[in-house]
Design an enzyme around this catalytic site. Sequence first.
Site, PDB file in Angstrom:
ATOM      1  N   GLU A 128       0.854  -1.181   0.000  1.00  0.00           N
ATOM      2  CA  GLU A 128       0.000   0.000   0.000  1.00  0.00           C
ATOM      3  C   GLU A 128       0.896   1.239   0.000  1.00  0.00           C
ATOM      4  O   GLU A 128       1.865   1.286   0.748  1.00  0.00           O
ATOM      5  CB  GLU A 128      -0.909   0.039   1.236  1.00  0.00           C
ATOM      6  N   GLU A 305      -5.546  -2.937  12.633  1.00  0.00           N
ATOM      7  CA  GLU A 305      -5.199  -3.761  11.457  1.00  0.00           C
ATOM      8  C   GLU A 305      -6.119  -4.964  11.365  1.00  0.00           C
ATOM      9  O   GLU A 305      -6.549  -5.351  10.279  1.00  0.00           O
ATOM     10  CB  GLU A 305      -3.738  -4.209  11.499  1.00  0.00           C
TER      11      GLU A 305
END
Length: 882
Positions: A128, A305
Amino acid sequence: MAKKAHRTIRLNDYTPYPFLIDKVDLDAQLDPAVTRVTAKLKMKPNPEAKMPGGPVVLDGHGLELVEVKIGGRKLNADDYTLDAEHLTIHKVPDRAFTLETTSTCNPEANKALTGLYRSRGIYCTQCEAEGFRRITYYPDRPDVMSIFTTRIEADAADTPVLLSNGNLIDSGKLPKGRHFATWNDPFRKPAYLFALVGGKLGHIKDTFKTASGRKVDLRIYVEPGKEDRCAWAMDSLKRSMRWDEKRFGREYDLDIFMIVAVSDFNMGAMENKGLNVFNDKLVLASAETATDGNYESIEAVIAHEYFHNWTGNRITCRDWFQLCLKEGLTVFRDQEFTADERSRTVERIGSVRGLRAAQFPEDAGPLAHPVRPESYIEINNFYTSTVYEKGAEVCRMLQTLLGVDGFRKGMDLYFERHDGEATTVEKFIACFEDACKADLTQFMLWYRQSGTPELVCTMDYDAKKQQAALTIEQVLAPTPGQPKKKPFHMPVRMGLLGGNGDALALTLADGSTVDDGILELKKAKQTFTFKGVTSRPVASLLRDFSAPVNLSFAQSTDDLEFLMVHDSDLYNRWQAGQTYATRLILELMAKKKGAKAGPKDLARAIGHTIADDKLEPAYRAMMLALPSESDIAREVRTNVDPAAIHAARQTVRREIGMTLRDDLEKLYAKYAQKGPYKPDAASAGQRSIRLAALGMMTVEERPADVAKLAAHFSSATNMTDQMTALAYLADIDGPERIKALAAFEKQWGGDSLVMDKWFATQAMSDLPGTVEAVEKLQQHTLFQLTNPNKVRALIGAFAQGNQLNFNRADGAGYSLVAGVVIELNKHNPQVAARLTGAFRSWQTLEPKRRKLAKAALESVHVSQGLSRDVFEIVSKTLQEQD
Ligand code: TRP
Ligand code: ZN
């Protein structure tokens, strides 16, 4: 300067990718300098974008192309075009076909820490936002989703552990001391969620049984020898998994969930499907090496997360403009988790403090952008507190407006409707409109308009009519690119207090009552008239910080003190104290004569709260903390002189500490640690009030005070006590300071992660020689410009956490930071760009400092080989407002 034009990407230009990818087969041959990756993509034309026959444009960056095949046939050099960013294949079949590329990359030379790199002998990836293109040629965009099968091959001795997303389906030995592992992820995902890890890693394991009874293996991988510091992370993971089932009905979906901790990492952590990769500072903890604050962040980031598995992975973003769709929502979810696991009020105050410290200045400066931006040059620059923290506030406002149950209904519909998709903010909001039959058209403005609204409130009490009229006006200052704005739709939670502190009924003139005290604000200016109010009420506005705004409401210090003692909303009791303290500090700076209240009056109100045993210790510790120097600077707004702010704040602090010394000493004695260290919130809260008391009762810095701090430091049996005492000593010049810093270095010199605290505490000192000390610490053997944690600990802490010395009047702080940005830009543009953000408020400074800060920014702007990342931040920051 680098005159090459950097392209601006726009939301309005979105078009679907012309191909679909049913399957991806990756084969990675790991090698430190020449890693070879073969990618087989099963592609077909996308019926939603008819362009049969090609071209196929793949992203690729920093790769050496070896060969390209279609349907097993090798292409000639004139069948494709290769440039620095793309591989373009001119013609492909107009039905399904297999495109195969082989390329190499160099993990060891990768210091940008995006794509595939090697950190202390461990191969790891960070994809990412756009890192996958540094691993192989691919349409590296979140709306292209596929099923990944990943075969990893490596030297068995050097790289014994081989991990990727999903489930392990095959592994074995190979000739010449090599081995392999094959992983398959059954869930379609975009490339940014891909991960691969290889190296010598130890691990701890556990299991989790989901609500529906499936067994999940849990593993945390770390450098061998650090396994005994993983217990807290594992405990946090299991609590996160349970919470998401209970609160949002979300279960985990694979047979295994893995976390890997690495030392060189650009940010906090990354939610790769089934294989989260973490900065090791957000995994490793023991009583001796981690502070209560570290434990708390580990818990929050593990949760964050993990929660991405549903908000981000199962449902992902159509394009990077929709980033808040996963980030704002997931921050909101992790905040709620912390509130449920710890203390709701303490969590809320902490989050609001964080929002004000990071997001408010961003929204008030040249980098202001909406929660959903409409253009960018480098997407990595948009992982901002506006997208994350303000994005979370927008979700919270939705919950406040729709109620907890209504919000849950909308979320349920979102998961049902969009599972497996890459979607948009509009689709998300539509779920709440449909589930709750609500009209959120005006609410959508929160995603489009930047800037922090100001609510200007007045309250008129009419004793004869027994009416209280509250008028709220939304003042919306212009921000870059948005000169004119429309009023927002927001919840303003409030209450009216009677003379004894009792809650008054909120009955409007038409006889209706205000449910839960929530006013729905929609117009630029609105008046709410409450009837049956028999005496002048004290208003408590914006309870629980119900909207991300600045409140401007003229309340007397008597009213503020009354709220500090009586408000049933604990958030606003704290806020009243902050408002009071801010006012005192501003008055002192203006040398205002004849001010009604002084620090002793504020101390009296604080003293009342900290002595109240019914209140949680952690909350009382927050009541004791004055607004930060940046908080004050934001109130000053223009011609800011950080030295004057520091001096005034210190004066108020000293007077409060002196006034309350006896009470503080009692607290210090009362909350002395009994028994072994425990990291839970209640134990941490006791340490926090005790340490806050220690700081305040030693403000005079008498020899006896310094001795007390030194004794606290040397007798500490956990890092929270040791580190807090060290931080206090770091602000007091003298032999105790030198001794303590040396003792800490001697004790922890072998532990790089712990030494980050040692660097940071020196960088944040308010002593005059700090700029020079930071210069010198850059030469320390443990300091490395290639390790982002070190850069953040020393340079980041100095630039963001030391307003006094970063803004030193001669500009030395600015030059130091600009110099580091220029160096860092050469190998790690992402971290360099973040550091540049320290200059975001330069235009609010007094003229001398403003000129010096601008010169430092210009030195970055004209430096050679400026990356797209730093270019975007520095050029936007230099654009003058007004
Ligand atoms: N998605 C990550 C998160 O949970 C953040 C992230 C974005 C990131 N880009 C990154 C992390 C690069 C590390 C490196 O918030
Ligand atoms: Zn996130």
